[in-house]
Design a protein around this motif. Sequence first.
Motif, mmCIF file in Angstrom:
data_model
loop_
_atom_site.group_PDB
_atom_site.id
_atom_site.type_symbol
_atom_site.label_atom_id
_atom_site.label_comp_id
_atom_site.label_asym_id
_atom_site.label_seq_id
_atom_site.Cartn_x
_atom_site.Cartn_y
_atom_site.Cartn_z
ATOM 1 N N VAL A 6 0.815 -1.215 0.000
ATOM 2 C CA VAL A 6 0.000 0.000 0.000
ATOM 3 C C VAL A 6 0.853 1.271 0.000
ATOM 4 C CG1 VAL A 6 -1.957 -1.116 1.144
ATOM 5 C CG2 VAL A 6 -0.186 -0.001 2.531
ATOM 6 N N SER A 7 2.156 1.118 -0.081
ATOM 7 C CA SER A 7 3.049 2.272 0.057
ATOM 8 C C SER A 7 3.173 3.122 -1.196
ATOM 9 C CB SER A 7 4.436 1.799 0.494
ATOM 10 O OG SER A 7 4.367 1.176 1.749
ATOM 11 N N GLY A 8 2.835 2.560 -2.339
ATOM 12 C CA GLY A 8 2.977 3.305 -3.582
ATOM 13 C C GLY A 8 4.347 3.177 -4.209
ATOM 14 N N ASP A 19 7.447 -0.671 0.182
ATOM 15 C CA ASP A 19 6.751 -1.893 0.587
ATOM 16 C C ASP A 19 7.725 -2.891 1.210
ATOM 17 O OD1 ASP A 19 4.102 -1.182 -0.055
ATOM 18 O OD2 ASP A 19 4.426 -1.701 -2.152
ATOM 19 N N GLY A 45 8.289 -1.822 4.580
ATOM 20 C CA GLY A 45 7.099 -2.089 5.366
ATOM 21 C C GLY A 45 6.968 -3.534 5.825
ATOM 22 N N CYS A 64 2.581 6.744 8.356
ATOM 23 C CA CYS A 64 1.213 6.519 8.808
ATOM 24 C C CYS A 64 1.028 7.113 10.206
ATOM 25 C CB CYS A 64 0.906 5.025 8.818
ATOM 26 S SG CYS A 64 -0.808 4.645 9.227
ATOM 27 N N ARG A 80 4.461 2.515 8.964
ATOM 28 C CA ARG A 80 4.679 2.325 7.529
ATOM 29 C C ARG A 80 4.871 3.674 6.841
ATOM 30 N NH1 ARG A 80 3.900 -1.399 3.481
ATOM 31 N NH2 ARG A 80 3.071 -2.936 4.906
ATOM 32 N N TYR A 100 4.791 5.735 3.207
ATOM 33 C CA TYR A 100 4.031 5.648 1.957
ATOM 34 C C TYR A 100 4.172 6.955 1.199
ATOM 35 C CZ TYR A 100 0.606 8.458 4.460
ATOM 36 O OH TYR A 100 -0.002 9.467 5.169
ATOM 37 N N ASP A 107 2.299 9.977 -0.435
ATOM 38 C CA ASP A 107 1.008 10.673 -0.388
ATOM 39 C C ASP A 107 0.736 11.272 -1.757
ATOM 40 O OD1 ASP A 107 -1.269 12.125 0.033
ATOM 41 O OD2 ASP A 107 -0.412 13.436 1.565
ATOM 42 N N CYS A 119 -1.554 4.860 5.991
ATOM 43 C CA CYS A 119 -0.965 4.074 4.913
ATOM 44 C C CYS A 119 -2.044 3.398 4.078
ATOM 45 C CB CYS A 119 0.015 3.050 5.475
ATOM 46 S SG CYS A 119 -0.716 1.807 6.580
ATOM 47 N N ASP A 120 -3.159 3.038 4.735
ATOM 48 C CA ASP A 120 -4.217 2.310 4.041
ATOM 49 C C ASP A 120 -5.547 2.589 4.731
ATOM 50 O OD1 ASP A 120 -5.525 0.452 2.380
ATOM 51 O OD2 ASP A 120 -5.068 -1.216 3.730
#
Length: 181
Positions: free
Chosen positions: A6-8, A13, A16, A138, A145, A147, A149, A159-160
């Motif tokens: 979900v980090s992009g 990831d 994570g 997050c 985590r 990520y 934005d 993060c999700d």
Amino acid sequence: MDFTFVSGNLGLDLAGTIGHRRSERIDLLATPADLARWTVAAGLLDTPPAVSDDDLHLAITLREAIYRLASAARTGGPFEAADREVLNRAAEHPPATVRLGEAKDLERAGDPRAALSSAARAAVELLGGPQAALIRECEATPCTRLYIDASHRRTRRWCDMRGCGNRAKAAAFRARAQRQD
């Protein structure tokens, strides 16, 4: 816990795969078999490769270097030379091979280091490019985590939304309901 993406960014990831870094750490890459599963779950390889203890050590070293570099990018701090060296060395390895199969499908193959190279290359491109300014952590407790934005207003907090965001909103709702009682 299962792997989440979900980090992009594949490098984030990988970073994570440690959850709750500041409390009860959850290490999703505890064994060579975990790394083999991650390479497939991440879409880097089609079949789990044979992973040695050295491969796992490299993955953990890379994961931690990416986390520290991304954290530095997020806070405006300097990149440590040792972390850059780990990242760049991993990115130098040839990445997983991709080819178009007879069934018009994508086939991915390689060893663990090829998979890690792909993750390292994604991190290099992120950290060396304009999206580095979009790295966030997050806000949910105890999640740590990182990520990207990519939201329209750059106001994403979790993060999700299905996990951390949903739990945070539910907790806020319960707190408001208790205050009204």
